[in-house]
Every structure is written in C-alpha cells, then in structure tokens.
Design a protein around this motif. Structure first.
Motif, PDB file in Angstrom:
ATOM      1  N   GLN A  69      33.536  25.635  39.144  1.00 28.70           N
ATOM      2  CA  GLN A  69      32.517  26.082  38.182  1.00 28.70           C
ATOM      3  C   GLN A  69      31.740  27.265  38.758  1.00 28.70           C
ATOM      4  OE1 GLN A  69      32.078  25.105  35.103  1.00 28.70           O
ATOM      5  NE2 GLN A  69      32.937  23.065  34.941  1.00 28.70           N
ATOM      6  N   TYR A  71      32.781  29.480  41.015  1.00 26.30           N
ATOM      7  CA  TYR A  71      33.631  30.673  40.985  1.00 26.30           C
ATOM      8  C   TYR A  71      33.666  31.247  39.569  1.00 26.30           C
ATOM      9  CZ  TYR A  71      35.515  30.024  45.696  1.00 26.30           C
ATOM     10  OH  TYR A  71      35.671  29.930  47.057  1.00 26.30           O
ATOM     11  N   ARG A  72      33.809  30.378  38.585  1.00 26.20           N
ATOM     12  CA  ARG A  72      33.899  30.836  37.199  1.00 26.20           C
ATOM     13  C   ARG A  72      32.617  31.534  36.748  1.00 26.20           C
ATOM     14  NH1 ARG A  72      35.366  26.671  32.495  1.00 26.20           N
ATOM     15  NH2 ARG A  72      33.226  26.087  32.883  1.00 26.20           N
ATOM     16  N   LYS A  73      31.476  31.027  37.190  1.00 27.95           N
ATOM     17  CA  LYS A  73      30.187  31.633  36.821  1.00 27.95           C
ATOM     18  C   LYS A  73      29.867  32.873  37.645  1.00 27.95           C
ATOM     19  CE  LYS A  73      27.663  27.942  37.299  1.00 27.95           C
ATOM     20  NZ  LYS A  73      26.551  27.009  37.345  1.00 27.95           N
ATOM     21  N   ARG A  82      37.736  33.742  41.856  1.00 24.41           N
ATOM     22  CA  ARG A  82      36.983  34.064  40.638  1.00 24.41           C
ATOM     23  C   ARG A  82      37.940  34.361  39.495  1.00 24.41           C
ATOM     24  NH1 ARG A  82      32.067  37.975  41.222  1.00 24.41           N
ATOM     25  NH2 ARG A  82      31.883  37.326  39.059  1.00 24.41           N
ATOM     26  N   ALA A  85      39.585  30.978  38.432  1.00 25.91           N
ATOM     27  CA  ALA A  85      38.620  30.104  37.767  1.00 25.91           C
ATOM     28  C   ALA A  85      38.207  30.638  36.403  1.00 25.91           C
ATOM     29  CB  ALA A  85      37.391  29.894  38.651  1.00 25.91           C
ATOM     30  N   ALA A  86      38.192  31.945  36.235  1.00 25.74           N
ATOM     31  CA  ALA A  86      37.800  32.539  34.955  1.00 25.74           C
ATOM     32  C   ALA A  86      38.720  32.094  33.823  1.00 25.74           C
ATOM     33  CB  ALA A  86      37.793  34.065  35.062  1.00 25.74           C
TER      34      ALA A  86
END
Length: 103
Positions: A69, A71-73, A82, A85-86
């Motif tokens: 989460q 990495y995604r943010k 990143r 995770a995106a």
C-alpha cells in the motif's frame, strides 16, 4: 431516518472500514511479478542501486500489505516496487499478503 442513512454512508466510505480479505490460493496466479526477485536467496538488484532484495515468504501478511500500500501511494520510493504496486488492486495486495504470509 436521514441522519442514520447519512451516518451509514459516512461509515461505509471511511478509510477505517475493513480491508479486503486475502485469498492465498488466488494469489498463485499473481505472484509471477514477485518470484523473480523475492524468491531467490541472496538476490541483489542493481536498480536504482545495488542492494539485497528481501525474501518475503513468511513475512507478516499485515506487513506485506502495508508495504505494498505504501509503495502504491508513493510513501515508499523504490521505483520498481512503486511501478508494480501501482498496478495492484486492494484485492491483489490482500491476496499477495495472504500468500506470502502463509509461507
């Protein structure tokens, strides 16, 4: 009545609502992007710099979910993670966390 309906809508939209339930079996079709780095003992990545890639099997599912989460943010900065995770949904993240947490 309106107040209860509004309250229910606010609670449902709250970020404190329960996270997706992970399914380790479903993750088996999603782990291909993880295996090449995280399942090789002693593996070192060379981008953006050389460092040892952690083995994630047996890591806490909660930790894995939190890390993905982040990495995604964009709260964690590794460019490859990143990017990976995106493209993950909340369900994908929960499934991967359940899979690796159960190893």
């Amino acid at each position: 009545m309106f107040k209860r309906t509004l309250l229910a809508a606010l609670v449902a939209a709250s970020p404190l609502m329960a996270a997706a339930q992970g399914n380790a079996e479903a993750a088996k079709t999603k782990i291909a992007m993880c295996v090449g780095c995280h399942e090789i003992a002693g593996y070192k990545a060379s981008f953006p710099s050389v460092y040892s890639v952690p083995r994630i099997a047996g890591q806490s599912a909660r930790y894995i979910e939190s890390a993905l989460q982040a990495y995604r943010k964009g709260d964690r900065s590794h460019p490859t993670m990143r990017g990976i995770a995106a493209g993950l949904s909340d369900q994908d993240i929960a499934d991967l966390a359940a899979y690796y947490g159960a190893q």
